[in-house]
Design a protein around this motif. Structure first.
Motif, PDB file in Angstrom:
ATOM      1  N   THR A  33       0.836  -1.197   0.000  1.00  0.00           N
ATOM      2  CA  THR A  33       0.000   0.000   0.000  1.00  0.00           C
ATOM      3  C   THR A  33       0.872   1.248   0.000  1.00  0.00           C
ATOM      4  O   THR A  33       1.974   1.265   0.544  1.00  0.00           O
ATOM      5  N   VAL A  34       0.348   2.289  -0.619  1.00  0.00           N
ATOM      6  CA  VAL A  34       1.001   3.595  -0.621  1.00  0.00           C
ATOM      7  C   VAL A  34       0.231   4.537   0.294  1.00  0.00           C
ATOM      8  O   VAL A  34       0.771   5.111   1.226  1.00  0.00           O
ATOM      9  N   SER A  35      -1.068   4.699   0.034  1.00  0.00           N
ATOM     10  CA  SER A  35      -1.921   5.539   0.872  1.00  0.00           C
ATOM     11  C   SER A  35      -3.364   5.118   0.668  1.00  0.00           C
ATOM     12  O   SER A  35      -4.009   5.531  -0.290  1.00  0.00           O
ATOM     13  N   VAL A  36      -3.854   4.294   1.604  1.00  0.00           N
ATOM     14  CA  VAL A  36      -5.244   3.853   1.531  1.00  0.00           C
ATOM     15  C   VAL A  36      -6.003   4.200   2.804  1.00  0.00           C
ATOM     16  O   VAL A  36      -7.138   3.773   2.989  1.00  0.00           O
ATOM     17  N   ALA A  37      -5.371   4.955   3.684  1.00  0.00           N
ATOM     18  CA  ALA A  37      -6.033   5.303   4.943  1.00  0.00           C
ATOM     19  C   ALA A  37      -7.318   6.067   4.658  1.00  0.00           C
ATOM     20  O   ALA A  37      -7.348   6.977   3.836  1.00  0.00           O
ATOM     21  N   GLY A  38      -8.369   5.695   5.339  1.00  0.00           N
ATOM     22  CA  GLY A  38      -9.657   6.340   5.159  1.00  0.00           C
ATOM     23  C   GLY A  38     -10.391   5.923   3.904  1.00  0.00           C
ATOM     24  O   GLY A  38     -11.427   6.501   3.576  1.00  0.00           O
ATOM     25  N   LYS A  39      -9.860   4.934   3.180  1.00  0.00           N
ATOM     26  CA  LYS A  39     -10.479   4.504   1.920  1.00  0.00           C
ATOM     27  C   LYS A  39     -10.910   3.046   2.052  1.00  0.00           C
ATOM     28  O   LYS A  39     -10.389   2.163   1.389  1.00  0.00           O
ATOM     29  N   ALA A  40     -11.833   2.831   2.950  1.00  0.00           N
ATOM     30  CA  ALA A  40     -12.299   1.468   3.172  1.00  0.00           C
ATOM     31  C   ALA A  40     -13.012   0.938   1.944  1.00  0.00           C
ATOM     32  O   ALA A  40     -13.657   1.673   1.216  1.00  0.00           O
ATOM     33  N   SER A  71      -9.687  -0.316  11.406  1.00  0.00           N
ATOM     34  CA  SER A  71      -8.636  -0.863  12.261  1.00  0.00           C
ATOM     35  C   SER A  71      -7.658   0.195  12.721  1.00  0.00           C
ATOM     36  O   SER A  71      -6.800  -0.062  13.558  1.00  0.00           O
ATOM     37  N   SER A  72      -7.761   1.406  12.187  1.00  0.00           N
ATOM     38  CA  SER A  72      -6.849   2.469  12.587  1.00  0.00           C
ATOM     39  C   SER A  72      -7.092   2.866  14.031  1.00  0.00           C
ATOM     40  O   SER A  72      -8.226   2.940  14.489  1.00  0.00           O
ATOM     41  N   SER A  73      -6.007   3.139  14.749  1.00  0.00           N
ATOM     42  CA  SER A  73      -6.126   3.578  16.147  1.00  0.00           C
ATOM     43  C   SER A  73      -6.335   5.077  16.258  1.00  0.00           C
ATOM     44  O   SER A  73      -6.498   5.598  17.354  1.00  0.00           O
ATOM     45  N   ASN A  74      -6.337   5.777  15.122  1.00  0.00           N
ATOM     46  CA  ASN A  74      -6.477   7.232  15.140  1.00  0.00           C
ATOM     47  C   ASN A  74      -7.857   7.704  14.685  1.00  0.00           C
ATOM     48  O   ASN A  74      -8.036   8.871  14.334  1.00  0.00           O
ATOM     49  N   HIS A 138       0.643  13.393   4.335  1.00  0.00           N
ATOM     50  CA  HIS A 138      -0.251  12.235   4.181  1.00  0.00           C
ATOM     51  C   HIS A 138      -0.075  11.222   5.311  1.00  0.00           C
ATOM     52  O   HIS A 138      -0.295  10.028   5.115  1.00  0.00           O
ATOM     53  N   GLN A 139       0.316  11.697   6.472  1.00  0.00           N
ATOM     54  CA  GLN A 139       0.434  10.843   7.641  1.00  0.00           C
ATOM     55  C   GLN A 139      -0.771  11.045   8.551  1.00  0.00           C
ATOM     56  O   GLN A 139      -1.297  12.152   8.669  1.00  0.00           O
ATOM     57  N   GLU A 140      -1.211   9.951   9.175  1.00  0.00           N
ATOM     58  CA  GLU A 140      -2.350  10.057  10.083  1.00  0.00           C
ATOM     59  C   GLU A 140      -2.006  10.957  11.271  1.00  0.00           C
ATOM     60  O   GLU A 140      -0.948  10.821  11.877  1.00  0.00           O
ATOM     61  N   VAL A 141      -2.912  11.846  11.574  1.00  0.00           N
ATOM     62  CA  VAL A 141      -2.743  12.705  12.744  1.00  0.00           C
ATOM     63  C   VAL A 141      -3.187  11.917  13.972  1.00  0.00           C
ATOM     64  O   VAL A 141      -4.264  11.311  13.958  1.00  0.00           O
ATOM     65  N   PRO A 142      -2.386  11.867  15.033  1.00  0.00           N
ATOM     66  CA  PRO A 142      -2.775  11.110  16.234  1.00  0.00           C
ATOM     67  C   PRO A 142      -4.145  11.536  16.748  1.00  0.00           C
ATOM     68  O   PRO A 142      -4.508  12.716  16.706  1.00  0.00           O
ATOM     69  N   ALA A 143      -4.898  10.572  17.233  1.00  0.00           N
ATOM     70  CA  ALA A 143      -6.266  10.821  17.678  1.00  0.00           C
ATOM     71  C   ALA A 143      -6.328  11.897  18.754  1.00  0.00           C
ATOM     72  O   ALA A 143      -7.240  12.727  18.769  1.00  0.00           O
ATOM     73  N   GLN A 144      -5.346  11.904  19.674  1.00  0.00           N
ATOM     74  CA  GLN A 144      -5.388  12.897  20.751  1.00  0.00           C
ATOM     75  C   GLN A 144      -5.233  14.314  20.215  1.00  0.00           C
ATOM     76  O   GLN A 144      -5.814  15.265  20.754  1.00  0.00           O
ATOM     77  N   ASP A 145      -4.460  14.465  19.114  1.00  0.00           N
ATOM     78  CA  ASP A 145      -4.310  15.791  18.510  1.00  0.00           C
ATOM     79  C   ASP A 145      -5.598  16.220  17.814  1.00  0.00           C
ATOM     80  O   ASP A 145      -5.978  17.398  17.852  1.00  0.00           O
TER      81      ASP A 145
END
Length: 247
Positions: A33-40, A71-74, A138-145
């Motif tokens: 994968t290159v960038s599939v975050a948020g693309k379920a 499955s993302s923790s963010n 294109h990196q996930e921002v931590p959930a707490q932020d």
């Protein structure tokens, strides 16, 4: 490929050039994968294998890749006091408002409500929106932020969403309930307490029994006439007692 030389050298490629989400190692055929975050969802990749002979031969196959962004923790869940069907119709505007106020790219992972909502999709005035935020790299921002920024911008976000829904809007961050102790853990704790109480009671019983035994022994010893005991004046009574015994 059983051939040798260039005819046996196989290189792999993605036919549809889907390199924004996936890429492939041309030598091994390994897909990553290159960038599939948020693309379920399920992606259908057409992969081609080609040898390097003079008359290049190729073969193709389709690889199905299923991506589960949940499955993302963010992932952060935003609760809106709006009916789910209304939120779904305006989800693009919700995304726009969040991106504008947070300053990050926002992907909507899922929109849902409670169990009753599955039967009557307009019966509950509460909808959960799962989001993931990404920075410029294109990196996930931590959930707490993300949560911190949502709290800082809550007033502005609600004001903009009121324009979208034409009604008063509250946007709250959903927090999972504290995990309760399992029945097995509760039973273990209760059993441990009972065992501890039983052990303490046993020690008290043994201690009282030993003390009572010492008291009885002392009383018995005090009741024995000691022929070598001294009288009140400090003189020995032994001779008198022996004489008395002889008489």
């Amino acid at each position: 490929d059983p051939d040798s030389g260039d005819n046996g050298l196989v290189l792999y490629s993605l036919v549809n050039h889907q390199t924004n989400e996936f890429d492939i190692n041309e030598n091994t055929g390994e897909i990553f994968t290159v960038s599939v975050a948020g693309k379920a969802g399920t992606f259908y990749l057409e992969v081609q294998a080609a040898d390097q002979g003079t008359r290049r031969l190729t073969a193709r196959t389709t690889v199905n890749v299923t991506v589960d962004s949940s499955s993302s923790s963010n992932i952060v869940v935003l609760v809106l006091n709006q009916q789910i069907n209304v939120v779904e119709r305006n989800i693009a505007e919700v995304k726009r408002v969040l991106e504008d106020k947070l300053g990050w790219n926002v992907y909507i992972v899922d929109v849902y409500s409670n169990e009753l909502e599955r039967k009557t999709r307009s019966s509950t005035d509460e909808t959960q929106v799962e989001i993931i935020a990404f920075d410029e790299a294109h990196q996930e921002v931590p959930a707490q932020d993300v949560k911190r920024k949502l709290k800082e911008q809550s007033g502005n976000i609600e004001a903009e969403l009121e324009k979208v829904f034409s009604t008063s809007v509250t946007a709250a961050i959903w927090e999972p309930p504290a995990a309760s102790a399992s029945p097995e853990l509760v039973a273990a704790i209760v059993l441990s307490v009972l065992l501890a109480c039983t052990f303490i009671a046993f020690l008290v019983y043994v201690g009282l029994g030993a003390r009572r035994k010492r008291y009885n022994t002392t009383a018995s010893m005090e009741g024995i006439d000691n022929p070598w005991a001294m009288d009140k004046n400090g003189s020995l009574n032994s001779l008198e007692k022996l004489e008395h015994m002889n008489n």
